[in-house]
Design an enzyme around this catalytic site. Structure first.
Site, PDB file in Angstrom:
ATOM      1  CB  SER A 181      -0.930   0.129   1.155  1.00  0.00           C
ATOM      2  OG  SER A 181      -2.176  -0.936   0.943  1.00  0.00           O
ATOM      3  CE  LYS A 239      -4.699   1.861  -0.750  1.00  0.00           C
ATOM      4  NZ  LYS A 239      -4.238   0.341  -0.473  1.00  0.00           N
ATOM      5  CB  SER A 282      -4.476   1.120   3.582  1.00  0.00           C
ATOM      6  OG  SER A 282      -3.421   1.037   2.847  1.00  0.00           O
TER       7      SER A 282
END
Length: 399
Positions: A102, A105, A160
């Site tokens: 993640s 991101k 997330s």
């Protein structure tokens, strides 16, 4: 619903089929990072063909002018840099390509965040939530509920949430378009170890980044006030339908001080990530005494908290050695902001001719294209062999 004018976005960078002129750097390195510390006293100048300086492509720990690095670093790659100057103060396998989870991101936010006003409202549909990978971390976005853009970004940064990512990607014109824009953004930031397959960072074949690139994403993102505010938010109220809300907490343990991890003094973000394939990865930024440092730690071999403990130890080292540590490399500036590209040497070009991208466990062969005009966009729109999940179901933690 968002305004139709939002559909008229800034056009993508020119897409070309150009092959990167690159040199695959040998991936050999000592099993023990601390035992392989470089003793070289050479200046940290850029070498033709290596983004950030040739020392960042070497095996072993790179440090100059300072001692006392933490002795128990188990990460497969890490990097310490000064946020303001862009100087890389120490690194280990900075360009090794690994699954980012993640932390990718950060690139998603750097690409999409500025396109929508925080107060813009959007009513989620079932189609927006289709194709979310099974096992994803979810914030709890539900079809039929209207969210502000700010709330969706809180879902991305704090929990997330891949459901929030997919909604924002649909607002941006769809997954394939968002992946293409993210890849083009990575090229502009000179983050050429990165190959984007999905906007959420979930495990997909070929989705890779590096400690160097993740640090670039964090540095660029923190220039945006909204990005900086979101990644520093500890808790927020999230819509549950009607007037009901529920509280969400930031999964960054150095920020929240949960699960046995102490909060880090001066921490301002940025993003953590976990999948069973990638393990734990974290990029953190902290400010002390007017100085801001960035640290990225990828795939520690020990327990879940190790990614935070090793980040904290490297931040402590960076602040303590501020007066003695000398640069072993630099964080590249975006091409769109006047950053200088690196022209690969003839030797590098010959070595790379016909060579595929490095495997996930190898040092990246990607280098800057001469002139920096071509953006190689690798869109894997067919990579989503995924089943639809209920947005309300609690998935495997990715953050």
């Amino acid at each position: 619903m968002r305004e139709s004018s939002r559909l008229s976005r800034r056009s993508l960078l020119a897409l070309t089929a150009a092959v990167p002129l690159a040199a695959a750097v040998p991936a050999s390195a000592s099993a023990s990072a601390s035992a392989s510390t470089s003793a070289s006293a050479s200046a940290a100048t850029d070498s033709p063909g290596v983004v950030g300086g040739e020392r960042l492509a070497r095996a072993g720990v790179q440090v100059r002018g300072a001692t006392g690095l933490p002795g128990k670093l188990s990460a497969r790659a890490w990097l310490v840099a000064d946020h303001d100057t862009g100087e890389v103060l120490a690194s280990y396998r900075a360009h090794q390509r690994l699954a980012p989870a993640s932390t990718l991101k950060m690139l998603f936010a750097a690409t999409v965040l500025a396109k929508f006003e925080r107060t813009e409202r959007y009513t989620v549909t079932d189609a927006d939530l289709a194709g979310i990978p099974a096992g994803s971390s979810l914030v709890g976005v539900k079809a039929g509920i209207t969210y502000t853009v700010e709330q969706l970004w809180q879902g991305v940064f704090l929990r997330s949430g891949n459901d929030a990512v997919h909604v924002l990607a649909r607002m941006n014109g769809g997954l394939a378009r968002t992946v293409a824009e993210m890849q083009a953004k990575a090229e502009d930031l000179q983050a050429l170890d990165t190959h984007v397959v999905s906007p959420d960072g979930f495990d997909h074949k070929g989705q890779l980044s590096s400690a160097y690139d993740l640090t670039l994403f964090a540095r660029h993102g923190l220039k945006d006030a909204d990005f900086r505010a979101y990644c520093a938010t500890r808790t927020a109220d999230f819509p549950a339908g009607g007037k009901k809300t529920f509280q969400i907490q930031n999964t960054d343990r150095l920020l929240s001080g949960t699960y046995g991890v102490k909060t880090y003094k001066g921490l301002i973000g940025v993003k953590n990530g976990y999948t069973s394939n990638a393990g734990n990865t974290f990029t953190g930024a902290a400010t002390r005494g007017g100085r801001t440092l960035l640290v990225t730690v990828m795939h520690p071999k020990s327990g879940y908290n190790a990614v935070y403990e090793e980040t904290a130890a490297l931040l402590d080292w960076g602040f303590a050695k501020a007066g003695s540590a000398q640069a072993v490399g630099t964080l590249a500036e975006p091409l769109s902001e006047g950053g200088a590209s690196v022209s690969p040497s003839r030797k590098a070009a010959r070595a790379a001719a016909g060579s595929p991208a490095a495997a996930a466990d190898g040092t990246s062969p990607w280098r800057l294209l001469e002139g920096g005009a071509g953006a190689v966009v690798l869109v894997a729109g067919g990579a989503y062999a995924l089943r639809r999940r209920s947005a309300g179901r609690a998935g495997r933690h990715l953050g």
